[in-house]
Design a protein around this motif. Structure first.
Motif, PDB file in Angstrom:
ATOM      1  N   ALA A   1       4.839 -13.143  -3.193  1.00 11.36           N
ATOM      2  CA  ALA A   1       5.684 -12.070  -3.738  1.00 11.36           C
ATOM      3  C   ALA A   1       4.833 -10.848  -4.084  1.00 11.36           C
ATOM      4  N   ASN A   2       3.664 -11.081  -4.680  1.00 12.62           N
ATOM      5  CA  ASN A   2       2.753  -9.972  -4.992  1.00 12.62           C
ATOM      6  C   ASN A   2       2.311  -9.265  -3.717  1.00 12.62           C
ATOM      7  N   LEU A   3       1.988 -10.043  -2.691  1.00 15.08           N
ATOM      8  CA  LEU A   3       1.542  -9.458  -1.431  1.00 15.08           C
ATOM      9  C   LEU A   3       2.644  -8.592  -0.833  1.00 15.08           C
ATOM     10  N   ALA A   4       3.869  -9.104  -0.816  1.00 10.87           N
ATOM     11  CA  ALA A   4       4.997  -8.339  -0.257  1.00 10.87           C
ATOM     12  C   ALA A   4       5.174  -7.018  -1.003  1.00 10.87           C
ATOM     13  N   LEU A   5       5.080  -7.074  -2.324  1.00 12.93           N
ATOM     14  CA  LEU A   5       5.212  -5.864  -3.143  1.00 12.93           C
ATOM     15  C   LEU A   5       4.070  -4.893  -2.845  1.00 12.93           C
ATOM     16  N   ASN A   6       2.844  -5.416  -2.756  1.00  9.30           N
ATOM     17  CA  ASN A   6       1.691  -4.564  -2.455  1.00  9.30           C
ATOM     18  C   ASN A   6       1.812  -3.913  -1.088  1.00  9.30           C
ATOM     19  N   VAL A   7       2.279  -4.664  -0.099  1.00 16.55           N
ATOM     20  CA  VAL A   7       2.436  -4.109   1.256  1.00 16.55           C
ATOM     21  C   VAL A   7       3.436  -2.957   1.238  1.00 16.55           C
ATOM     22  N   THR A   8       4.553  -3.148   0.545  1.00 16.75           N
ATOM     23  CA  THR A   8       5.571  -2.095   0.451  1.00 16.75           C
ATOM     24  C   THR A   8       5.010  -0.859  -0.244  1.00 16.75           C
ATOM     25  N   ARG A   9       4.316  -1.071  -1.354  1.00 14.00           N
ATOM     26  CA  ARG A   9       3.733   0.067  -2.090  1.00 14.00           C
ATOM     27  C   ARG A   9       2.681   0.785  -1.250  1.00 14.00           C
ATOM     28  N   ALA A  10       1.835   0.019  -0.573  1.00 14.73           N
ATOM     29  CA  ALA A  10       0.777   0.629   0.250  1.00 14.73           C
ATOM     30  C   ALA A  10       1.389   1.470   1.368  1.00 14.73           C
ATOM     31  N   ARG A  11       2.446   0.954   2.007  1.00  8.64           N
ATOM     32  CA  ARG A  11       3.128   1.712   3.065  1.00  8.64           C
ATOM     33  C   ARG A  11       3.718   3.007   2.510  1.00  8.64           C
ATOM     34  N   ASN A  12       4.355   2.919   1.343  1.00 11.75           N
ATOM     35  CA  ASN A  12       4.922   4.124   0.724  1.00 11.75           C
ATOM     36  C   ASN A  12       3.829   5.136   0.431  1.00 11.75           C
ATOM     37  N   ASN A  13       2.679   4.666  -0.076  1.00 12.82           N
ATOM     38  CA  ASN A  13       1.553   5.563  -0.343  1.00 12.82           C
ATOM     39  C   ASN A  13       1.074   6.220   0.942  1.00 12.82           C
ATOM     40  N   ALA A  14       0.978   5.432   2.017  1.00 11.39           N
ATOM     41  CA  ALA A  14       0.519   5.969   3.300  1.00 11.39           C
ATOM     42  C   ALA A  14       1.508   7.011   3.831  1.00 11.39           C
ATOM     43  N   GLU A  15       2.806   6.766   3.622  1.00  2.00           N
ATOM     44  CA  GLU A  15       3.808   7.748   4.054  1.00  2.00           C
ATOM     45  C   GLU A  15       3.670   9.044   3.265  1.00  2.00           C
TER      46      GLU A  15
ATOM     47  N   ALA B   1      -8.122  -9.165   1.040  1.00  4.36           N
ATOM     48  CA  ALA B   1      -8.479  -9.617  -0.302  1.00  4.36           C
ATOM     49  C   ALA B   1      -9.698  -8.847  -0.815  1.00  4.36           C
ATOM     50  N   ASP B   2     -10.245  -7.962   0.026  1.00  3.12           N
ATOM     51  CA  ASP B   2     -11.439  -7.200  -0.352  1.00  3.12           C
ATOM     52  C   ASP B   2     -11.148  -6.057  -1.316  1.00  3.12           C
ATOM     53  N   VAL B   3      -9.879  -5.703  -1.487  1.00  3.77           N
ATOM     54  CA  VAL B   3      -9.540  -4.615  -2.412  1.00  3.77           C
ATOM     55  C   VAL B   3      -8.683  -5.174  -3.543  1.00  3.77           C
ATOM     56  N   THR B   4      -8.861  -4.610  -4.725  1.00  2.77           N
ATOM     57  CA  THR B   4      -8.083  -5.070  -5.875  1.00  2.77           C
ATOM     58  C   THR B   4      -6.905  -4.163  -6.159  1.00  2.77           C
ATOM     59  N   THR B   5      -6.923  -2.973  -5.593  1.00  2.00           N
ATOM     60  CA  THR B   5      -5.817  -2.043  -5.756  1.00  2.00           C
ATOM     61  C   THR B   5      -5.453  -1.493  -4.379  1.00  2.00           C
ATOM     62  N   ASN B   6      -4.197  -1.132  -4.193  1.00  2.00           N
ATOM     63  CA  ASN B   6      -3.776  -0.589  -2.901  1.00  2.00           C
ATOM     64  C   ASN B   6      -4.501   0.719  -2.635  1.00  2.00           C
ATOM     65  N   GLU B   7      -4.807   0.940  -1.380  1.00  2.00           N
ATOM     66  CA  GLU B   7      -5.452   2.192  -1.009  1.00  2.00           C
ATOM     67  C   GLU B   7      -4.979   2.636   0.361  1.00  2.00           C
ATOM     68  N   VAL B   8      -5.242   3.903   0.646  1.00  5.43           N
ATOM     69  CA  VAL B   8      -4.952   4.464   1.961  1.00  5.43           C
ATOM     70  C   VAL B   8      -6.274   4.994   2.486  1.00  5.43           C
ATOM     71  N   ARG B   9      -6.605   4.576   3.711  1.00  2.00           N
ATOM     72  CA  ARG B   9      -7.847   5.025   4.344  1.00  2.00           C
ATOM     73  C   ARG B   9      -7.492   5.919   5.523  1.00  2.00           C
ATOM     74  N   ILE B  10      -8.211   7.017   5.638  1.00  4.50           N
ATOM     75  CA  ILE B  10      -7.997   7.938   6.738  1.00  4.50           C
ATOM     76  C   ILE B  10      -9.257   7.943   7.596  1.00  4.50           C
ATOM     77  N   TYR B  11      -9.069   7.695   8.889  1.00  6.20           N
ATOM     78  CA  TYR B  11     -10.165   7.679   9.855  1.00  6.20           C
ATOM     79  C   TYR B  11      -9.954   8.812  10.837  1.00  6.20           C
ATOM     80  N   ALA B  12     -11.029   9.533  11.143  1.00  4.21           N
ATOM     81  CA  ALA B  12     -10.972  10.599  12.153  1.00  4.21           C
ATOM     82  C   ALA B  12     -11.369  10.010  13.493  1.00  4.21           C
ATOM     83  N   ARG B  13     -10.698  10.446  14.546  1.00  4.12           N
ATOM     84  CA  ARG B  13     -10.974   9.974  15.913  1.00  4.12           C
ATOM     85  C   ARG B  13     -11.410  11.132  16.788  1.00  4.12           C
TER      86      ARG B  13
END
Length: 111
Positions: free
Chosen positions: A61-75, A99-111
């Motif tokens: 349940a925590n993972l599902a919530l984190n995934v939703t929040r992370a997606r919203n942050n990325a949007e 599991a390497d991060v303790t808080t949701n984050e958004v990473r931006i990579y340049a190509r």
């Protein structure tokens, strides 16, 4: 196109920007703008990967919530990039969890 980018991001690859969403309001716009402007100065044709990274700690349940929040942050980050004038076709949005991060984050990579 949203999806898991585990295979697309090389191990140890350095993100252009990492935005940690560890509090209710994160003022990321100016640092994001500065980093993207610098990347475009180096490579005017650059494209960007915006990756929602959810913390995979805790139960399902925590993972599902984190995934939703992370997606919203990325949007939100994607919206900020297009507001800056970056064409939407130069940005790819995707998500992953680790599991390497303790808080949701958004990473931006340049190509």
């Amino acid at each position: 196109a949203a999806g898991n980018v585990g295979a697309q991001i090389a191990a140890g690859e350095q993100a252009l920007v990492v935005i940690r969403f560890d509090r209710p309001t994160v003022a990321f716009q100016q640092p994001l703008y500065n980093a993207v402007a610098a990347a475009l100065e180096r490579k005017p044709t650059a494209t960007f990967d915006v990756v929602a990274v959810a913390s995979a700690t805790g139960n399902a349940a925590n993972l599902a919530l984190n995934v939703t929040r992370a997606r919203n942050n990325a949007e939100d980050v994607l919206r900020a990039l297009t507001d800056m004038g970056l064409p939407a076709d130069r940005v790819r949005l995707s998500s992953t969890s680790t599991a390497d991060v303790t808080t949701n984050e958004v990473r931006i990579y340049a190509r």
